[in-house]
Structure formats: C-alpha cells, structure tokens
Design a protein around this motif. Sequence first.
Motif, PDB file in Angstrom:
ATOM      1  N   GLU A   2      42.330  36.470  52.697  1.00  0.00           N
ATOM      2  CA  GLU A   2      41.155  35.721  52.419  1.00  0.00           C
ATOM      3  C   GLU A   2      40.256  36.047  50.994  1.00  0.00           C
ATOM      4  O   GLU A   2      39.741  35.513  50.377  1.00  0.00           O
ATOM      5  CB  GLU A   2      40.288  35.759  53.593  1.00  0.00           C
ATOM      6  N   ASN A   3      40.627  37.346  50.826  1.00  0.00           N
ATOM      7  CA  ASN A   3      39.772  37.992  49.458  1.00  0.00           C
ATOM      8  C   ASN A   3      40.373  38.072  48.496  1.00  0.00           C
ATOM      9  O   ASN A   3      40.245  38.723  47.509  1.00  0.00           O
ATOM     10  CB  ASN A   3      39.124  39.212  50.158  1.00  0.00           C
ATOM     11  N   TRP A   4      42.038  37.499  48.361  1.00  0.00           N
ATOM     12  CA  TRP A   4      42.856  37.686  47.233  1.00  0.00           C
ATOM     13  C   TRP A   4      42.282  36.803  46.094  1.00  0.00           C
ATOM     14  O   TRP A   4      41.706  35.707  46.337  1.00  0.00           O
ATOM     15  CB  TRP A   4      44.381  37.010  47.789  1.00  0.00           C
ATOM     16  N   SER A   5      42.648  37.462  45.119  1.00  0.00           N
ATOM     17  CA  SER A   5      42.174  36.890  43.754  1.00  0.00           C
ATOM     18  C   SER A   5      43.374  35.807  43.469  1.00  0.00           C
ATOM     19  O   SER A   5      44.555  35.930  44.002  1.00  0.00           O
ATOM     20  CB  SER A   5      42.182  37.741  42.678  1.00  0.00           C
ATOM     21  N   VAL A   6      43.524  34.846  42.483  1.00  0.00           N
ATOM     22  CA  VAL A   6      44.472  33.925  41.699  1.00  0.00           C
ATOM     23  C   VAL A   6      45.581  34.744  41.436  1.00  0.00           C
ATOM     24  O   VAL A   6      46.993  34.696  41.835  1.00  0.00           O
ATOM     25  CB  VAL A   6      44.077  33.185  40.515  1.00  0.00           C
ATOM     26  N   ASP A   7      45.467  36.071  40.780  1.00  0.00           N
ATOM     27  CA  ASP A   7      46.511  36.880  40.291  1.00  0.00           C
ATOM     28  C   ASP A   7      47.235  37.445  41.602  1.00  0.00           C
ATOM     29  O   ASP A   7      48.553  37.589  41.654  1.00  0.00           O
ATOM     30  CB  ASP A   7      46.239  38.190  39.589  1.00  0.00           C
ATOM     31  N   GLN A   8      46.608  37.803  42.577  1.00  0.00           N
ATOM     32  CA  GLN A   8      47.196  38.408  43.727  1.00  0.00           C
ATOM     33  C   GLN A   8      47.971  37.415  44.526  1.00  0.00           C
ATOM     34  O   GLN A   8      49.314  37.682  44.953  1.00  0.00           O
ATOM     35  CB  GLN A   8      46.202  38.930  44.681  1.00  0.00           C
ATOM     36  N   VAL A   9      47.648  36.022  44.562  1.00  0.00           N
ATOM     37  CA  VAL A   9      48.389  35.113  45.309  1.00  0.00           C
ATOM     38  C   VAL A   9      49.607  34.691  44.398  1.00  0.00           C
ATOM     39  O   VAL A   9      50.600  34.623  45.019  1.00  0.00           O
ATOM     40  CB  VAL A   9      47.349  33.673  45.303  1.00  0.00           C
ATOM     41  N   CYS A  10      49.644  34.926  43.113  1.00  0.00           N
ATOM     42  CA  CYS A  10      50.663  34.659  42.342  1.00  0.00           C
ATOM     43  C   CYS A  10      51.741  35.888  42.442  1.00  0.00           C
ATOM     44  O   CYS A  10      53.055  35.647  42.617  1.00  0.00           O
ATOM     45  CB  CYS A  10      50.418  34.635  40.692  1.00  0.00           C
ATOM     46  N   ASN A  11      51.339  36.893  42.592  1.00  0.00           N
ATOM     47  CA  ASN A  11      52.204  38.185  42.917  1.00  0.00           C
ATOM     48  C   ASN A  11      52.752  37.761  44.089  1.00  0.00           C
ATOM     49  O   ASN A  11      54.316  38.108  44.549  1.00  0.00           O
ATOM     50  CB  ASN A  11      51.403  39.328  42.845  1.00  0.00           C
ATOM     51  N   TRP A  12      52.119  37.506  45.384  1.00  0.00           N
ATOM     52  CA  TRP A  12      52.608  37.190  46.549  1.00  0.00           C
ATOM     53  C   TRP A  12      53.823  36.193  46.374  1.00  0.00           C
ATOM     54  O   TRP A  12      54.610  36.087  47.282  1.00  0.00           O
ATOM     55  CB  TRP A  12      51.620  36.778  47.260  1.00  0.00           C
ATOM     56  N   VAL A  22      54.274  29.457  40.657  1.00  0.00           N
ATOM     57  CA  VAL A  22      53.107  30.314  40.007  1.00  0.00           C
ATOM     58  C   VAL A  22      52.272  29.457  38.951  1.00  0.00           C
ATOM     59  O   VAL A  22      51.137  29.330  38.967  1.00  0.00           O
ATOM     60  CB  VAL A  22      53.509  31.520  39.291  1.00  0.00           C
ATOM     61  N   PRO A  23      53.019  28.799  37.676  1.00  0.00           N
ATOM     62  CA  PRO A  23      52.228  28.231  36.951  1.00  0.00           C
ATOM     63  C   PRO A  23      51.096  27.043  37.461  1.00  0.00           C
ATOM     64  O   PRO A  23      49.947  26.958  37.040  1.00  0.00           O
ATOM     65  CB  PRO A  23      53.217  27.504  36.028  1.00  0.00           C
ATOM     66  N   GLU A  28      45.698  25.334  39.004  1.00  0.00           N
ATOM     67  CA  GLU A  28      44.812  24.941  39.990  1.00  0.00           C
ATOM     68  C   GLU A  28      43.608  25.791  40.434  1.00  0.00           C
ATOM     69  O   GLU A  28      42.977  25.596  41.343  1.00  0.00           O
ATOM     70  CB  GLU A  28      45.536  24.279  41.220  1.00  0.00           C
ATOM     71  N   GLU A  29      44.042  27.325  40.085  1.00  0.00           N
ATOM     72  CA  GLU A  29      43.039  28.341  40.392  1.00  0.00           C
ATOM     73  C   GLU A  29      43.187  28.429  42.047  1.00  0.00           C
ATOM     74  O   GLU A  29      42.148  28.374  42.945  1.00  0.00           O
ATOM     75  CB  GLU A  29      41.657  28.263  40.034  1.00  0.00           C
ATOM     76  N   VAL A  30      44.325  28.529  42.725  1.00  0.00           N
ATOM     77  CA  VAL A  30      44.451  28.770  44.176  1.00  0.00           C
ATOM     78  C   VAL A  30      44.169  30.146  44.474  1.00  0.00           C
ATOM     79  O   VAL A  30      45.148  31.087  44.051  1.00  0.00           O
ATOM     80  CB  VAL A  30      45.878  28.403  44.562  1.00  0.00           C
ATOM     81  N   ALA A  34      41.791  29.610  49.176  1.00  0.00           N
ATOM     82  CA  ALA A  34      42.107  28.495  48.918  1.00  0.00           C
ATOM     83  C   ALA A  34      43.699  28.237  49.645  1.00  0.00           C
ATOM     84  O   ALA A  34      43.914  27.081  50.095  1.00  0.00           O
ATOM     85  CB  ALA A  34      42.105  27.972  47.510  1.00  0.00           C
ATOM     86  N   LEU A  35      44.379  29.257  49.385  1.00  0.00           N
ATOM     87  CA  LEU A  35      45.801  29.117  49.939  1.00  0.00           C
ATOM     88  C   LEU A  35      45.683  28.939  51.548  1.00  0.00           C
ATOM     89  O   LEU A  35      46.480  28.032  52.028  1.00  0.00           O
ATOM     90  CB  LEU A  35      46.648  30.454  49.586  1.00  0.00           C
ATOM     91  N   LEU A  36      44.819  29.922  52.251  1.00  0.00           N
ATOM     92  CA  LEU A  36      44.773  29.322  53.750  1.00  0.00           C
ATOM     93  C   LEU A  36      44.262  28.352  54.043  1.00  0.00           C
ATOM     94  O   LEU A  36      44.346  27.608  55.115  1.00  0.00           O
ATOM     95  CB  LEU A  36      44.126  30.379  54.460  1.00  0.00           C
ATOM     96  N   ALA A  37      43.470  27.506  53.299  1.00  0.00           N
ATOM     97  CA  ALA A  37      42.954  26.125  53.386  1.00  0.00           C
ATOM     98  C   ALA A  37      43.752  25.077  53.143  1.00  0.00           C
ATOM     99  O   ALA A  37      43.327  23.756  53.538  1.00  0.00           O
ATOM    100  CB  ALA A  37      41.494  26.039  52.829  1.00  0.00           C
ATOM    101  N   LEU A  38      44.995  25.226  52.582  1.00  0.00           N
ATOM    102  CA  LEU A  38      45.863  24.073  52.202  1.00  0.00           C
ATOM    103  C   LEU A  38      46.229  23.503  53.357  1.00  0.00           C
ATOM    104  O   LEU A  38      46.663  23.951  54.411  1.00  0.00           O
ATOM    105  CB  LEU A  38      47.059  24.667  51.385  1.00  0.00           C
ATOM    106  N   ASN A  39      46.232  22.011  53.299  1.00  0.00           N
ATOM    107  CA  ASN A  39      46.877  21.272  54.265  1.00  0.00           C
ATOM    108  C   ASN A  39      48.090  20.619  53.826  1.00  0.00           C
ATOM    109  O   ASN A  39      48.651  20.810  52.431  1.00  0.00           O
ATOM    110  CB  ASN A  39      46.134  20.292  54.829  1.00  0.00           C
ATOM    111  N   ASP A  40      48.708  19.742  54.610  1.00  0.00           N
ATOM    112  CA  ASP A  40      50.261  19.155  54.130  1.00  0.00           C
ATOM    113  C   ASP A  40      50.120  18.277  52.797  1.00  0.00           C
ATOM    114  O   ASP A  40      50.944  18.433  51.762  1.00  0.00           O
ATOM    115  CB  ASP A  40      50.808  18.238  55.237  1.00  0.00           C
TER     116      ASP A  40
END
Length: 501
Positions: A2-12, A22-23, A28-30, A34-40
Amino acid sequence: MENWSVDQVCNWLRQRNLGELVPKFREEEVSGAALLALNDRMVQQLVKKIGHQAVLMDLINKYQQQKSGLESPTYCGETASPEFPEVVSGATDRQILDSSGSVEQKKYLCLTENEDGLIDHRVLKQKKNLKSFFARCKTLQWTSSYTLPVFPYDVKCILAEKKCPDHSMRIRIIEFLQADMTKYLEGSLYPNSQQYNIVVNALLQAYPFLDEDGNGFLLWKRALKDRFKYVRRPIEDDEQVLRNKCKFGHRRGQTRKSSFAENKPGNIRLQVEEEPVHLEGSAMDVHIKWLKQEYMKTQRNWKEVDDRMNVTIEIRRKMISDKAPLKDILRLFPFLRCPYQLFREFQLLTHMDIYKKTIEILEIYSEHILSFNVVRNNPINIMLQENLKRHTEEDILKCMKMTAACLLLPDVFGDDSSLFAAVNEEVKAETPVLEVRNPFNVNSCEFALYIEREELAQLDDCTMALAALVAAFHVFNIPCPQRIHRTLNFLESLVFEVRSP
C-alpha cells in the motif's frame, strides 16, 4: 504494498516478467495503493495483452488473500498434514475437494530429511502425487464455480428487456465472455469443449430468451469458439499459440506477414513507399491513426470506432471512387475487415440493414430453392440430404437447409458457382467470393469472405457470409461479374425491395 511508490511498483513488475507494462504504469502513475485498487476494467485499459491481464490480476488477488489471512501456511513434515488425512488414505477427488475447501490455496508437504540427512522418498512420492491431484481439482473448481461476468451497462439494459440482441450486441456479449474465460484459464487461449459448454450453459440459464429465434446453444458455442480463433490468429509472440499454429499448419496465416516481419528495419523503406498520399488535415490523420491502433487491441471501444468511422467516411468513399488499391484502403481503415463494420458501412450508404434482410431472404426462400429440380442432383444437395439424417434438432436442421440454399443459389439461376462460393476448394476469383469449409459439419464449418484472393473476414454462418458478400460489392464499389449477375440481382432486388421477385 500500500505504501509503495511508482518506482517500487515498476520494479515489482520487472521481477515478475511483466517489464513490458512498466512504461504504461509509469505514465499513469500507478503506485502501490493504486495497484491494489485496480479492477477488471482498469486492467483492460492499462494492459494490452490478455495473458498479462490474467497474470497481473492473479498476482494482486494472491497478495490480497495473503494479507487477509485466507491462504493457509505451508505445512512441513514427513507425511501429509493430519488436518487432511484423506490425501493419504486414498479418498476420491470430490471428497478431498469438499473437505479441504480451496485446495489451490493450500500446500501440505515439503521435502524433509531423515535422521541420516537423506531425502525421504516417501515424501517425494506423495508430493508428486499431490501435484497431479491439485491439477485435477483446479480443473474441477473452474468448471463447477464459473459465474458469468458483469456485462457493461448497455448490454445489461438489452438483457433486462428480455429481447434477443442484434448482431453487434451479440458480438459484444461474446467478446466479454471470451475475455472472462481467458482470465479463468490464466491467459490461455485454448479452452476445452467442456469449458465452452459450461460457459454457454451459464449464459442460457441466466438469460433463457437468448435460446429463441435460432440463437441456440450450438450457435452461441460456435460464436464463442470463433472469437477465440479470431483473437489467436494475429498473435505472433505467445509460445502456446505459436506451438499450436505450427502443430496444425495454420494455413490461413501462412500468407500473411507477421507483425514482427513488418516492423523489421529492412522493411521500413518499403512501407513508406506503399503508404498512399498524405491526407490533408491533421484531424483526419488523428482519426485514422486511432483506428489503426484500436484495431490491434483485443478489447475495442466500439462506440468510439463507430463515431470515427462516421467522421472519416468521406475520405474513404473518395479513395474507393478513385479506384485506390484495396490494400491501401484496408491499411487506413482496417475495421472494414470486421463484418459488423462492413454491414454498418452498407447501411450508411443505402439505409438498409442487410444482415436482417438476408435472414429474411434465406428463411423465406430456402425451402423453395431446395425443391427445384435443377438442384436435386447437385453435390451440395446430396451432401445436405446425407447430413440431415444424422440430426434431429430443429435449429441444426434449419441452419443446414439455409446453408444449402445459400450455396445453391447460382445453380438455380444458371450462374457460375465458382464466382459465388468455393466449397472445400481454393479460392480462384478476384472479385468478392465466399470460401466455405465443411458446410454441414456443426463443429468444424468455416465461412470466410475473400477479395482479390486475400481473406477479408471470417464469418459465423451462411447468413452472415451471404450478407457480407452482397455488402462487399457495394462498399468497395466492385463491378458485378457477368457470370454471376442474375444471382446478385435477385438478392439485391429483395434487399432493396425493388420489385416482387
């Protein structure tokens, strides 16, 4: 997370072999939240490939399950966990499934060492057996727990009225079912027959009125299978798809250049030379570029496609009237390859719903056509009579008779049937012609429209095929060959209600 930055999400994403995303995620600055809130729907907009969509949603769901404590801890020991004695005692798959709940989320054993430091082979054998057991239970769970997806608002409105949807709405329903099945299959594009049956049964049980007016079980199943085939055909970078293409020959795709071959540096100059003259007006260029990009997507915004095709109709009609090469027209407006857009273009030009008219024509005249003496000894009619003996369902018999009536039309009027349809043969005509494979086989019949010996579109059934053939002559302004003009004149007189035939 929940506390990840955009860079951490990209590394994941990179760590999980999703570096292609990644691009877009950075644009979209996920972030983690925001990643955990994504729906289908959000995932479909962010991610282009269905396989990546399925993997991403699976990773997010697993993380949320772990956080909620839904996933059981891994049990380590020399034997199976006492909590699940049925695994060792040889209980049936169904008993184990009922007793253990979500078996996919449980791991019972890990390799252990005995007192001498050697791996206990009994544990190794049990773990090997459990792997095959989990695979069987996973398939069992898919088939027993499938639920229909939530359809978009406009589709739900049509279904709420309990009316049979029109052709474009049926296509949208099939697209959503195909995307949903792909998620259940974890990105695979090859469902088995049982899974097709379960999905279509779920659809017809939820909306029984879809089984009326000829839209029966077999037609919905066939449309769903054709949709998967349509999605698989242009894919050139999926290992499973390429393996099956190689295994089964993939005759239709062998004449096409792959997307990779088209984008090689050596082909750039050739592409530039083949491009038609630059269109005046930057706004028109924007529309055409958008249409070309949207055509490559699996999930398409059909409302926006309709709007942009309306805006660009003048330039399209000008190119056709100026006798521009068909390949240039299709390169700029690839949606003309879709039967729905072909019918829509015909309607914009003539204000006639050709698909609806074609259904009426075949339903009214099929029995009359089959009763003519001139077609009694025709090979197609003989093939029809042999296949009619094998089926008793009214829907199948009606569909087979309409197919035969469609293919026998040129013989009724004494025209050249090779300029109308090539049945189980190679297409040789340059003008619009149908290619038909196994016309009376419910499971393997195929219809396609060819122009200039190149496949323009795959079609669901004989009704769509006949409508597409007539529409193609008008949409692309192609002169009718003399040796087929009686048949086409007959069809056009009924479509345009010119006279009583």
